[in-house]
Design an enzyme around this catalytic site. Structure first.
Site, PDB file in Angstrom:
ATOM      1  N   LYS A  33      21.214  77.389  39.237  1.00 33.34           N
ATOM      2  CA  LYS A  33      20.413  78.131  40.224  1.00 33.34           C
ATOM      3  C   LYS A  33      19.568  79.186  39.510  1.00 33.34           C
ATOM      4  O   LYS A  33      19.830  79.521  38.340  1.00 33.34           O
ATOM      5  CB  LYS A  33      21.356  78.794  41.234  1.00 33.34           C
ATOM      6  CG  LYS A  33      22.327  79.799  40.615  1.00 33.34           C
ATOM      7  CD  LYS A  33      23.419  80.216  41.598  1.00 33.34           C
ATOM      8  CE  LYS A  33      24.388  81.202  40.947  1.00 33.34           C
ATOM      9  NZ  LYS A  33      25.531  81.515  41.826  1.00 33.34           N
ATOM     10  N   ARG A 131      31.809  85.406  51.848  1.00 38.91           N
ATOM     11  CA  ARG A 131      30.375  85.095  51.758  1.00 38.91           C
ATOM     12  C   ARG A 131      30.193  83.852  52.633  1.00 38.91           C
ATOM     13  O   ARG A 131      30.382  83.933  53.834  1.00 38.91           O
ATOM     14  CB  ARG A 131      29.957  84.824  50.304  1.00 38.91           C
ATOM     15  CG  ARG A 131      30.151  86.009  49.384  1.00 38.91           C
ATOM     16  CD  ARG A 131      29.352  85.878  48.080  1.00 38.91           C
ATOM     17  NE  ARG A 131      29.333  84.529  47.506  1.00 38.91           N
ATOM     18  CZ  ARG A 131      28.839  84.227  46.297  1.00 38.91           C
ATOM     19  NH1 ARG A 131      28.326  85.188  45.536  1.00 38.91           N
ATOM     20  NH2 ARG A 131      28.843  83.005  45.847  1.00 38.91           N
ATOM     21  N   HIS A 162      35.180  79.627  46.942  1.00 40.95           N
ATOM     22  CA  HIS A 162      34.696  80.475  45.845  1.00 40.95           C
ATOM     23  C   HIS A 162      35.605  81.688  45.703  1.00 40.95           C
ATOM     24  O   HIS A 162      36.017  82.278  46.704  1.00 40.95           O
ATOM     25  CB  HIS A 162      33.257  80.909  46.159  1.00 40.95           C
ATOM     26  CG  HIS A 162      32.522  81.493  44.998  1.00 40.95           C
ATOM     27  ND1 HIS A 162      32.269  80.789  43.844  1.00 40.95           N
ATOM     28  CD2 HIS A 162      31.974  82.721  44.813  1.00 40.95           C
ATOM     29  CE1 HIS A 162      31.585  81.552  42.999  1.00 40.95           C
ATOM     30  NE2 HIS A 162      31.399  82.727  43.556  1.00 40.95           N
ATOM     31  N   ARG A 218      32.834  74.793  38.198  1.00 39.96           N
ATOM     32  CA  ARG A 218      31.429  75.097  38.515  1.00 39.96           C
ATOM     33  C   ARG A 218      30.938  76.296  37.714  1.00 39.96           C
ATOM     34  O   ARG A 218      30.564  77.316  38.264  1.00 39.96           O
ATOM     35  CB  ARG A 218      31.275  75.493  39.991  1.00 39.96           C
ATOM     36  CG  ARG A 218      31.445  74.429  41.020  1.00 39.96           C
ATOM     37  CD  ARG A 218      30.999  74.917  42.412  1.00 39.96           C
ATOM     38  NE  ARG A 218      31.373  76.269  42.750  1.00 39.96           N
ATOM     39  CZ  ARG A 218      32.499  76.612  43.373  1.00 39.96           C
ATOM     40  NH1 ARG A 218      33.372  75.714  43.759  1.00 39.96           N
ATOM     41  NH2 ARG A 218      32.742  77.887  43.632  1.00 39.96           N
ATOM     42  N   TYR A 261       6.374 108.381  30.421  1.00 37.95           N
ATOM     43  CA  TYR A 261       6.415 109.059  31.717  1.00 37.95           C
ATOM     44  C   TYR A 261       7.611 110.010  31.798  1.00 37.95           C
ATOM     45  O   TYR A 261       8.722 109.681  31.387  1.00 37.95           O
ATOM     46  CB  TYR A 261       6.597 108.032  32.836  1.00 37.95           C
ATOM     47  CG  TYR A 261       5.391 107.191  33.147  1.00 37.95           C
ATOM     48  CD1 TYR A 261       4.152 107.751  33.432  1.00 37.95           C
ATOM     49  CD2 TYR A 261       5.516 105.805  33.191  1.00 37.95           C
ATOM     50  CE1 TYR A 261       3.061 106.947  33.753  1.00 37.95           C
ATOM     51  CE2 TYR A 261       4.435 104.992  33.513  1.00 37.95           C
ATOM     52  CZ  TYR A 261       3.204 105.575  33.800  1.00 37.95           C
ATOM     53  OH  TYR A 261       2.139 104.782  34.110  1.00 37.95           O
ATOM     54  N   CYS A 308       8.419 101.451  30.908  1.00 38.79           N
ATOM     55  CA  CYS A 308       7.313 101.337  31.867  1.00 38.79           C
ATOM     56  C   CYS A 308       7.181  99.883  32.323  1.00 38.79           C
ATOM     57  O   CYS A 308       7.948  99.021  31.910  1.00 38.79           O
ATOM     58  CB  CYS A 308       6.013 101.807  31.228  1.00 38.79           C
ATOM     59  SG  CYS A 308       6.169 103.422  30.443  1.00 38.79           S
ATOM     60  N   MET A 309       6.180  99.605  33.130  1.00 42.15           N
ATOM     61  CA  MET A 309       6.036  98.251  33.663  1.00 42.15           C
ATOM     62  C   MET A 309       5.796  97.215  32.564  1.00 42.15           C
ATOM     63  O   MET A 309       6.328  96.109  32.607  1.00 42.15           O
ATOM     64  CB  MET A 309       4.884  98.198  34.677  1.00 42.15           C
ATOM     65  CG  MET A 309       4.827  96.890  35.450  1.00 42.15           C
ATOM     66  SD  MET A 309       3.478  96.839  36.652  1.00 42.15           S
ATOM     67  CE  MET A 309       4.004  98.036  37.855  1.00 42.15           C
ATOM     68  N   ASP A 310       5.012  97.611  31.547  1.00 38.05           N
ATOM     69  CA  ASP A 310       4.579  96.637  30.537  1.00 38.05           C
ATOM     70  C   ASP A 310       4.967  97.018  29.117  1.00 38.05           C
ATOM     71  O   ASP A 310       4.622  96.311  28.178  1.00 38.05           O
ATOM     72  CB  ASP A 310       3.048  96.519  30.567  1.00 38.05           C
ATOM     73  CG  ASP A 310       2.525  96.513  31.979  1.00 38.05           C
ATOM     74  OD1 ASP A 310       2.834  95.546  32.692  1.00 38.05           O
ATOM     75  OD2 ASP A 310       1.861  97.489  32.378  1.00 38.05           O
TER      76      ASP A 310
HETATM   77  C1  LIG Z   1      26.676  81.269  41.094  1.00 37.79           C
HETATM   78  C2  LIG Z   1      27.812  80.455  41.537  1.00 37.79           C
HETATM   79  C3  LIG Z   1      28.655  79.836  40.611  1.00 37.79           C
HETATM   80  C4  LIG Z   1      28.587  80.098  39.134  1.00 37.79           C
HETATM   81  O1  LIG Z   1      29.051  81.421  38.911  1.00 37.79           O
HETATM   82  P1  LIG Z   1      29.248  82.016  37.431  1.00 37.79           P
HETATM   83  O2  LIG Z   1      30.019  83.248  37.651  1.00 37.79           O
HETATM   84  O3  LIG Z   1      27.869  82.282  36.908  1.00 37.79           O
HETATM   85  O4  LIG Z   1      29.953  80.991  36.662  1.00 37.79           O
HETATM   86  C5  LIG Z   1      29.618  78.971  41.086  1.00 37.79           C
HETATM   87  N1  LIG Z   1      29.759  78.740  42.406  1.00 37.79           N
HETATM   88  C6  LIG Z   1      28.981  79.349  43.333  1.00 37.79           C
HETATM   89  C7  LIG Z   1      29.187  79.083  44.767  1.00 37.79           C
HETATM   90  C8  LIG Z   1      28.002  80.248  42.929  1.00 37.79           C
HETATM   91  O5  LIG Z   1      27.253  80.872  43.850  1.00 37.79           O
END
Ligand SMILES: *Cc1c(COP(=O)(O)O)cnc(C)c1O
Length: 367
Positions: A33, A131, A162, A218, A261, A308-310
């Site tokens: 992702k 979540r 999760h 995962r 800044y 800064c930004m850049d």
């Molecule tokens: C992002 C995510 C992961 C991977 O998490 P890491 O901590 O980067 O290994 C696995 N499962 C779900 C649902 C996630 O949102």
């Protein structure tokens, strides 16, 4: 290197995946992702597959469709379908969808009718992260509702959840979540839902909680070589990204020169100020001003004053520095440069956030 550049070590990604696979002899879904945590979605995914990943995981549907458009055919799970997402496109592309709630089930079934094709789904239960996922109270109802279509409209590929605290070894909530997951699987089985894949483990759990491995792990951050644990990991992880930027100006200034800044840094002697071509628009957090370090002119040096930004400034009193010199912001740490973990500490955040904020101006270079 003309501007700020993120060098991505694809062999490191493959190495990390293969090390994780050897650690837990189950299938591995590489989580790619957010542009593969900033490394580039398609190159990152291909490197993970080269290392032995058998699945890919993403949050949003467009990410999954981009993988398919690139010709990647392995199973892909999309876990945050949103109201209004084109789930028919997901089904046509053979993307697996997570179902946490009745509305997703209804939208998936509507898309099945539209396409005339079976949908591959993973039912998600919330075991204590609050979540996504059906709450324990709603789980039996979701399983019952989805179970009616199993084998026909739906291929129930997975049941999953999760963990909230896998990065804190021994945290009591992990055992509670494992027990809740086992209960949820029993409830699913009692309703005739027997998924091929049960999965629970992010990187931290894949590394530190063997009981969470089930049929598939995962990992995300560990694929990119970053250890999410406060202790050394059980496998060798190689950070895949090195962030560099050039010095664009090197100017001699006297003692007492206030810098950037807010004048939050003031030189203490006659010195050289190196101006570096990377800023918060490139992913250098503003919070590392006067705190974070970079490798420049042979050693680690503190960033001087505000980012800064850049651009940002580094005070170099003891070495010669000229425009075009290379500055390493972070990397694997093997050549004296700070690591991403050093940067995360200085910025008061986690490496994941820094990686995903490396900006669109930064060119990715694949090695
Ligand atoms: C992002 C995510 C992961 C991977 O998490 P890491 O901590 O980067 O290994 C696995 N499962 C779900 C649902 C996630 O949102």
């Amino acid at each position: 290197m003309v501007g700020c550049e993120a060098e991505v070590d694809l062999a490191a990604i493959a190495h990390n995946v293969s090390a994780l696979r050897r650690l837990r002899a189950v299938e591995l879904m590489a989580v790619v992702k957010a542009d593969a945590y900033g490394h580039g979605l398609v190159p990152g995914a291909r490197a993970a597959l080269a290392g032995g990943a058998t699945w890919l995981g993403v949050a949003y549907l467009p990410e999954a469709l981009t993988l398919r458009a690139a010709g990647i055919t392995v199973p892909v799970l999309c876990w945050l379908p949103r109201p209004g997402d084109d789930l028919a496109a997901a089904i046509r592309a053979g993307v697996d969808l997570s179902i946490s709630d009745r509305w997703v089930l209804d939208d998936v079934l509507a898309a099945v009718r539209l396409t005339g094709r079976q949908a591959r789904v993973h039912l998600k239960v919330d075991t204590g992260c609050a979540r996504a996922g059906a709450t324990a109270a709603r789980w039996p109802e979701l399983v019952l509702a989805a179970g009616k279509f199993a084998g026909d409209e739906l291929d129930v590929v997975g049941v999953w959840s999760h963990l909230a605290n896998a990065d804190q070894p021994g945290h009591p909530s992990t055992d509670r979540q494992l027990a809740a997951f086992a209960d949820a699987l029993d409830v699913a089985a009692a309703h005739g839902v027997a998924p091929r894949l049960r999965h629970l483990a992010n990187s931290a759990a894949a590394l530190a909680v063997p009981a969470a491995a089930y049929d598939l792990i995962r990992p995300g951050i560990a694929v990119f070589g970053i250890n999410p644990l406060p202790v050394p990991p059980p496998v060798d992880l190689v950070p895949a990204m090195t962030l560099r930027a050039p010095v664009v100006l090197a100017r001699q200034v006297p003692a007492g020169t206030p810098v950037s800044y807010g004048h939050e840094y003031v030189t203490t002697g006659q010195t050289t100020l190196a101006l570096v071509a990377a800023g918060y628009a490139d992913g250098v957090p503003r919070s590392v001003g006067n705190r974070g370090s970079v490798l420049l002119a042979g050693r680690r040096r503190r960033i001087s004053g505000r980012v800064c930004m850049d651009q940002f400034v580094v005070d170099v009193p003891d070495a010669s520095v000229v425009a075009g010199d290379e500055v390493v912001l972070f990397g694997p740490g093997t050549a004296g440069e700070p690591t991403l973990v050093d940067w995360a500490r200085a910025a008061g955040t986690i490496p994941n956030e820094l990686l995903t904020r490396v900006g669109p101006r930064v060119r990715r270079v694949y090695r």
